[in-house]
Design a protein around this motif. Structure first.
Motif, PDB file in Angstrom:
ATOM      1  N   UNK A 156       1.087   6.063   9.167  1.00 26.46           N
ATOM      2  CA  UNK A 156       0.293   4.875   9.458  1.00 26.46           C
ATOM      3  C   UNK A 156       1.132   3.612   9.291  1.00 26.46           C
ATOM      4  N   UNK A 157       1.025   2.699  10.247  1.00 25.91           N
ATOM      5  CA  UNK A 157       1.828   1.478  10.204  1.00 25.91           C
ATOM      6  C   UNK A 157       1.426   0.558   9.059  1.00 25.91           C
ATOM      7  N   UNK A 158       0.203   0.729   8.529  1.00 26.19           N
ATOM      8  CA  UNK A 158      -0.238  -0.109   7.423  1.00 26.19           C
ATOM      9  C   UNK A 158       0.188   0.391   6.060  1.00 26.19           C
ATOM     10  N   UNK A 159       0.855   1.531   6.021  1.00 25.94           N
ATOM     11  CA  UNK A 159       1.372   2.073   4.757  1.00 25.94           C
ATOM     12  C   UNK A 159       2.775   1.520   4.522  1.00 25.94           C
ATOM     13  N   UNK A 160       2.990   0.972   3.327  1.00 26.95           N
ATOM     14  CA  UNK A 160       4.277   0.336   3.014  1.00 26.95           C
ATOM     15  C   UNK A 160       5.259   1.273   2.331  1.00 26.95           C
ATOM     16  N   UNK A 161       4.778   2.378   1.786  1.00 24.97           N
ATOM     17  CA  UNK A 161       5.648   3.337   1.115  1.00 24.97           C
ATOM     18  C   UNK A 161       4.913   4.636   0.892  1.00 24.97           C
ATOM     19  N   UNK A 162       5.674   5.702   0.657  1.00 31.36           N
ATOM     20  CA  UNK A 162       5.096   7.037   0.500  1.00 31.36           C
ATOM     21  C   UNK A 162       5.668   7.695  -0.744  1.00 31.36           C
ATOM     22  N   UNK A 207       2.106   9.744  -9.910  1.00 33.29           N
ATOM     23  CA  UNK A 207       2.524   8.976  -8.735  1.00 33.29           C
ATOM     24  C   UNK A 207       1.594   7.790  -8.485  1.00 33.29           C
ATOM     25  N   UNK A 208       0.310   7.959  -8.711  1.00 32.79           N
ATOM     26  CA  UNK A 208      -0.621   6.861  -8.436  1.00 32.79           C
ATOM     27  C   UNK A 208      -0.580   5.796  -9.524  1.00 32.79           C
ATOM     28  N   UNK A 209      -0.467   6.202 -10.793  1.00 35.04           N
ATOM     29  CA  UNK A 209      -0.439   5.221 -11.884  1.00 35.04           C
ATOM     30  C   UNK A 209       0.780   4.334 -11.795  1.00 35.04           C
ATOM     31  N   UNK A 210       1.920   4.903 -11.416  1.00 33.43           N
ATOM     32  CA  UNK A 210       3.135   4.098 -11.276  1.00 33.43           C
ATOM     33  C   UNK A 210       2.943   3.030 -10.210  1.00 33.43           C
ATOM     34  N   UNK A 245       0.848  -1.194   0.000  1.00 31.71           N
ATOM     35  CA  UNK A 245       0.000   0.000   0.000  1.00 31.71           C
ATOM     36  C   UNK A 245       0.886   1.247   0.000  1.00 31.71           C
ATOM     37  N   UNK A 246       0.639   2.110  -0.963  1.00 35.08           N
ATOM     38  CA  UNK A 246       1.371   3.369  -1.034  1.00 35.08           C
ATOM     39  C   UNK A 246       0.450   4.537  -0.699  1.00 35.08           C
ATOM     40  N   UNK A 247       0.983   5.449   0.109  1.00 30.87           N
ATOM     41  CA  UNK A 247       0.341   6.746   0.324  1.00 30.87           C
ATOM     42  C   UNK A 247       0.846   7.701  -0.748  1.00 30.87           C
ATOM     43  N   UNK A 248      -0.063   8.295  -1.487  1.00 29.50           N
ATOM     44  CA  UNK A 248       0.283   9.289  -2.500  1.00 29.50           C
ATOM     45  C   UNK A 248      -0.242  10.643  -2.037  1.00 29.50           C
ATOM     46  N   UNK A 292      -1.707  -0.987  -4.094  1.00 26.37           N
ATOM     47  CA  UNK A 292      -2.918  -0.211  -3.820  1.00 26.37           C
ATOM     48  C   UNK A 292      -2.504   1.169  -3.335  1.00 26.37           C
ATOM     49  N   UNK A 293      -3.426   2.142  -3.435  1.00 27.47           N
ATOM     50  CA  UNK A 293      -3.100   3.536  -3.158  1.00 27.47           C
ATOM     51  C   UNK A 293      -4.133   4.154  -2.231  1.00 27.47           C
ATOM     52  N   UNK A 294      -3.641   4.896  -1.243  1.00 27.11           N
ATOM     53  CA  UNK A 294      -4.465   5.843  -0.504  1.00 27.11           C
ATOM     54  C   UNK A 294      -3.980   7.224  -0.922  1.00 27.11           C
ATOM     55  N   UNK A 295      -4.859   7.967  -1.544  1.00 27.99           N
ATOM     56  CA  UNK A 295      -4.488   9.219  -2.217  1.00 27.99           C
ATOM     57  C   UNK A 295      -5.055  10.410  -1.478  1.00 27.99           C
ATOM     58  N   UNK A 296      -4.153  11.323  -1.091  1.00 25.36           N
ATOM     59  CA  UNK A 296      -4.590  12.588  -0.494  1.00 25.36           C
ATOM     60  C   UNK A 296      -4.205  13.733  -1.424  1.00 25.36           C
ATOM     61  N   UNK A 297      -5.200  14.339  -2.082  1.00 26.75           N
ATOM     62  CA  UNK A 297      -4.882  15.501  -2.908  1.00 26.75           C
ATOM     63  C   UNK A 297      -4.503  16.686  -2.036  1.00 26.75           C
TER      64      UNK A 297
END
Length: 415
Positions: free
Chosen positions: A256-262, A199-202, A182-185, A209-214
């Motif tokens: 967040x501990x559940x995020x694997x990358x940013x 960033x999200x398409x890559x 899971x990536x935070x974008x 999977x992505x959690x996206x904050x504009x």
């Protein structure tokens, strides 16, 4: 050129081969459609579901005219961040097990939808960010191009599966790059579609999977990106839309501990804090773009007309609010005076105003904080050098309604 042909043509930030009358007619039509949607309420989207928040909604107005309500957007709090990360983790495994060619095909559909919707997307960015028509259309075109670029990377690498040499006849060695998680974008305001999409398409095409904050200033463009991925067929939870304040939702997300990358684009201060705080227990991928200074050098052998035109266009695109904008110029002393004169002449001729209108090149800055930064920069320029053009906040008429400052040129010493 027909209307269909104009839709199929391409506009970049600096050039275009397009019938401008048709282009402006299509932009006007899209702008009318977008303005008909003003003032609505918008939720978060987590796991494919519309989600509200206990926080007060973000009342989103245009930097062109603060009385124009773009919409009221739900603002995520830590509980919604928890829910979004859980949804992404739950959906990521199934997405990762999709054949890479299926992921590429879906992402290419998303690129196609961006191109189909580019006039509406550009109109929203013009209202939301204050981009000119050329800048906003360039942003939309770049977004689709970035999706195609990352898809091509996966195709060229055969899904990142590579046979390796064998030392003995009985062994088989394969190099495989697998989806990470899971990536935070966390995206910026200045390229709200292009950089959010890139960033999200890559991450997505690689099976993450992505959690996206504009950005706080661009939740509407971010919502439209969510709709593109949804309509392209992305499964619920693979891409989650989480607008909110940077110091609340953004901070909770990257920590967040559940995020694997940013993946983050924004200020150096925030980027360095993420970099230093992300890998607390083990190393995590951290991709940061933190701006820069795009300098130009004008030698005494330069074509001064071309140099002044190029610097003017680069410096004042999106009101100098991007790292690719020329913010300083080093000029050979023998041509300094004629170059500055030509640059001032071209800057004076530039039309300043409502960037949704045709032929307006210079619109508002993004918010009141940007106006205040402008004032501080001008005050410093006056202390340390000389302001030769501009230097003031604009007023009267439309300028009183938005965040308008003058395009400004200053001469400063080298040290």
């Amino acid at each position: 050129m027909t209307s269909a042909a104009a839709t199929g043509s391409k506009v970049t930030y600096t050039s275009a081969n397009v019938d401008w009358e048709v282009f402006h007619r299509q932009f006007d039509e899209a702008l009318r459609g977008v303005r008909a949607q003003l003032g609505r309420d918008y939720p978060l989207y987590i796991g494919g579901e519309a989600v509200t928040s206990s926080a007060p909604p973000f009342v989103h107005t245009s930097p062109i005219d603060r009385d124009v309500l773009l919409g009221r957007f739900a603002s995520a709090l830590p509980p919604e961040v928890d829910r979004a990360v859980a949804a992404a983790r739950g959906a990521q495994r199934g997405w990762a097990h999709q054949p890479w060619r299926a992921r590429v095909a879906l992402l290419r559909r998303a690129a196609g939808l961006i191109r189909e919707r580019k006039f509406a997307l550009a109109a929203i960015m013009s209202l939301e960010v204050g981009k000119s028509r050329l800048e906003s259309m360039g942003d939309a075109e770049e977004a689709a191009d970035l999706v195609d670029y990352y898809c091509q990377q996966v195709e060229d690498a055969n899904g990142f599966v590579r046979q390796m040499a064998a030392v003995t006849p009985v062994e088989r060695n394969t190099d495989v790059l697998r989806p990470y998680g899971v990536f935070a974008c966390i995206a910026p305001f200045n390229f709200p579609l292009a950089l959010s999409t890139g960033m999200s398409a890559a991450a997505l095409v690689a099976g993450n999977a992505v959690v996206y904050k504009p950005a706080e200033e661009t939740p509407w463009t971010g919502l439209k990106l969510y709709e593109v991925y949804r309509d392209a067929g992305l499964a619920p939870g693979v891409f989650n839309y989480l607008p909110g304040a940077g110091d609340v939702a953004g901070e909770a997300l990257w920590r967040h501990s559940g995020v694997d990358g940013v993946v983050f684009t924004g200020s150096k201060a925030v980027g360095m804090r993420i970099h230093q705080g992300l890998a607390r227990d083990w190393i995590k991928p951290c991709l940061l773009e933190m701006g820069g200074k795009n300098a130009a050098i004008v030698l005494d052998s330069a074509d001064l007309d071309a140099a002044a035109e190029g610097v003017m266009r680069s410096a004042f695109g999106l009101q100098n609010q991007k790292c690719s904008a020329t913010s300083r110029v080093y000029v050979h002393q023998r041509v300094a005076r004629p170059f500055v004169d030509k640059l001032v002449e071209r800057t004076r001729a530039m039309k300043v105003g409502d960037p949704t209108e045709r032929d307006v090149a210079f619109g508002p800055v993004i918010n009141a904080a940007a106006v205040e930064r402008f004032r501080r920069a001008v005050a410093r320029a006056r202390r340390e050098g000389k302001v030769v053009f501009g230097g003031q906040q604009l007023s009267d008429g439309l300028f009183d309604q938005g965040h308008f400052v003058a395009p400004t040129i200053a001469e400063l010493p080298l040290s």
